[in-house]
Motif scaffolding. Structure first.
Motif, mmCIF file in Angstrom:
data_model
loop_
_atom_site.group_PDB
_atom_site.id
_atom_site.type_symbol
_atom_site.label_atom_id
_atom_site.label_comp_id
_atom_site.label_asym_id
_atom_site.label_seq_id
_atom_site.Cartn_x
_atom_site.Cartn_y
_atom_site.Cartn_z
ATOM 1 N N ASN A 108 0.832 -1.216 0.000
ATOM 2 C CA ASN A 108 0.000 0.000 0.000
ATOM 3 C C ASN A 108 0.864 1.263 0.000
ATOM 4 O OD1 ASN A 108 -2.400 -1.439 -0.021
ATOM 5 N ND2 ASN A 108 -2.472 -1.572 2.228
ATOM 6 N N LYS A 111 2.578 1.689 -3.377
ATOM 7 C CA LYS A 111 1.688 2.212 -4.425
ATOM 8 C C LYS A 111 1.666 3.741 -4.385
ATOM 9 C CE LYS A 111 -2.368 0.615 -5.348
ATOM 10 N NZ LYS A 111 -3.731 0.070 -5.257
ATOM 11 N N LYS A 112 1.564 4.307 -3.173
ATOM 12 C CA LYS A 112 1.565 5.768 -3.043
ATOM 13 C C LYS A 112 2.888 6.358 -3.540
ATOM 14 C CE LYS A 112 -1.503 5.737 0.994
ATOM 15 N NZ LYS A 112 -1.624 6.054 2.443
ATOM 16 N N ARG A 115 3.006 6.265 -7.352
ATOM 17 C CA ARG A 115 2.170 7.334 -7.916
ATOM 18 C C ARG A 115 2.894 8.677 -7.806
ATOM 19 N NH1 ARG A 115 -4.082 8.982 -6.284
ATOM 20 N NH2 ARG A 115 -3.986 11.107 -7.119
ATOM 21 N N LEU A 141 1.211 -2.960 -10.162
ATOM 22 C CA LEU A 141 1.065 -1.805 -9.275
ATOM 23 C C LEU A 141 1.095 -0.506 -10.068
ATOM 24 C CD1 LEU A 141 3.297 -2.677 -6.166
ATOM 25 C CD2 LEU A 141 0.806 -2.510 -6.259
ATOM 26 N N SER A 144 -2.057 0.150 -11.782
ATOM 27 C CA SER A 144 -3.149 0.521 -10.870
ATOM 28 C C SER A 144 -3.090 1.985 -10.452
ATOM 29 C CB SER A 144 -3.124 -0.379 -9.632
ATOM 30 O OG SER A 144 -1.984 -0.093 -8.833
ATOM 31 N N VAL A 145 -1.937 2.655 -10.655
ATOM 32 C CA VAL A 145 -1.823 4.045 -10.204
ATOM 33 C C VAL A 145 -1.558 5.023 -11.342
ATOM 34 C CG1 VAL A 145 -0.997 3.347 -7.935
ATOM 35 C CG2 VAL A 145 0.660 3.858 -9.737
ATOM 36 N N ASP A 148 -4.424 7.613 -12.215
ATOM 37 C CA ASP A 148 -4.578 8.643 -11.180
ATOM 38 C C ASP A 148 -3.388 9.612 -11.218
ATOM 39 O OD1 ASP A 148 -6.945 7.574 -10.284
ATOM 40 O OD2 ASP A 148 -6.013 6.360 -8.708
ATOM 41 N N ALA A 149 -2.210 9.097 -11.483
ATOM 42 C CA ALA A 149 -1.022 9.949 -11.571
ATOM 43 C C ALA A 149 -1.152 10.921 -12.744
ATOM 44 C CB ALA A 149 0.225 9.094 -11.721
#
Length: 229
Positions: A108, A111-112, A115, A141, A144-145, A148-149
């Motif tokens: 988790n 992932k941040k 991004r 991963l 998945s981001v 949004d990035a």
């Protein structure tokens, strides 16, 4: 004047001449002795001067050798100290590099970070179309981001979201103690413009290198300032 008187006068003259000769001889002997003593003193003084000069020359040679030897020992000591300091700093960097592996292991949190690294790279490159490269193990991963990035970048830069293609050529896998000389990557991404002329290397290893290089003077000061004092 009879023969006796003549004989007496001759004897007186002989004695007078002999006396003068003896006195003259004495004068010559005295003068010769004085000259001899003077010359002897001069020769002795000259030899003493030579001895003093030779002593001074050898003394200077000894002093020069001492200074050279001291300088060499001092330089050798400084090199050893610097090498020891470099070993300590290198050890710290290696410890920090190993700690990076824990970051990519925390899904988790990682992932941040991914991004944020993608957004930062997009802001640096500001290209409408880019190629993204990551480790093979990070592809899911990144996928998945990445959208949004792109949106976050578009909002910050006030531009349209760029086209980002995930490359099918991957960054090296994580470091392996069994093969320490193999190319490795602790995580992160590398983004490049379509033509490959502009590249932003935003891997965790690259970030560590940048931070370590920037903080190195402060690290050395904290570690070795007391030693220097």
């Amino acid at each position: 004047m009879n023969d006796t008187d003549v004989s007496k006068q001759i004897q007186q003259m002989v004695r007078f001449i002999r006396q003068e000769a003896e006195e003259k001889a004495n004068e010559i002997c005295v003068s010769a002795e004085e000259e001899f003593q003077i010359e002897k003193l001069q020769l002795v003084e000259a030899e003493k001067q030579k001895v003093r000069q030779e002593y001074e020359r050898k003394t200077k040679q000894v002093e020069v050798r001492k200074k050279i030897e001291y300088s060499m020992q001092l330089n050798a000591s400084r090199i050893k100290v610097l090498q020891a300091q470099d070993d300590v700093v290198s050890g710290m960097k290696e410890s920090a590099r190993k700690a990076l592996l824990k970051i990519s292991g925390e899904k988790n949190n990682y992932k941040k970070i991914l991004r944020g690294l993608i957004v930062q790279s997009l802001l640096r490159l500001k290209e409408p179309s880019l190629l993204l490269r990551c480790r093979e193990m990070d592809v899911s991963l990144v996928k998945s981001v990445v959208e949004d990035a792109k949106k976050e970048y578009a909002e910050k830069a006030k531009v349209r979201a760029p086209n980002v293609t995930i490359d099918n050529v991957y960054l090296p896998p994580p470091p392996n103690d069994a093969d320490p000389h193999r190319a490795s990557c602790s995580g992160g991404v590398v983004l490049a413009s379509d033509d490959g002329k502009i590249v932003c290397e935003n891997t965790l290893d690259a970030r560590l290198d940048v931070v370590f290089r920037q903080k190195l003077p402060e690290i050395r000061k904290q570690l070795f300032s007391k030693m220097a004092a």
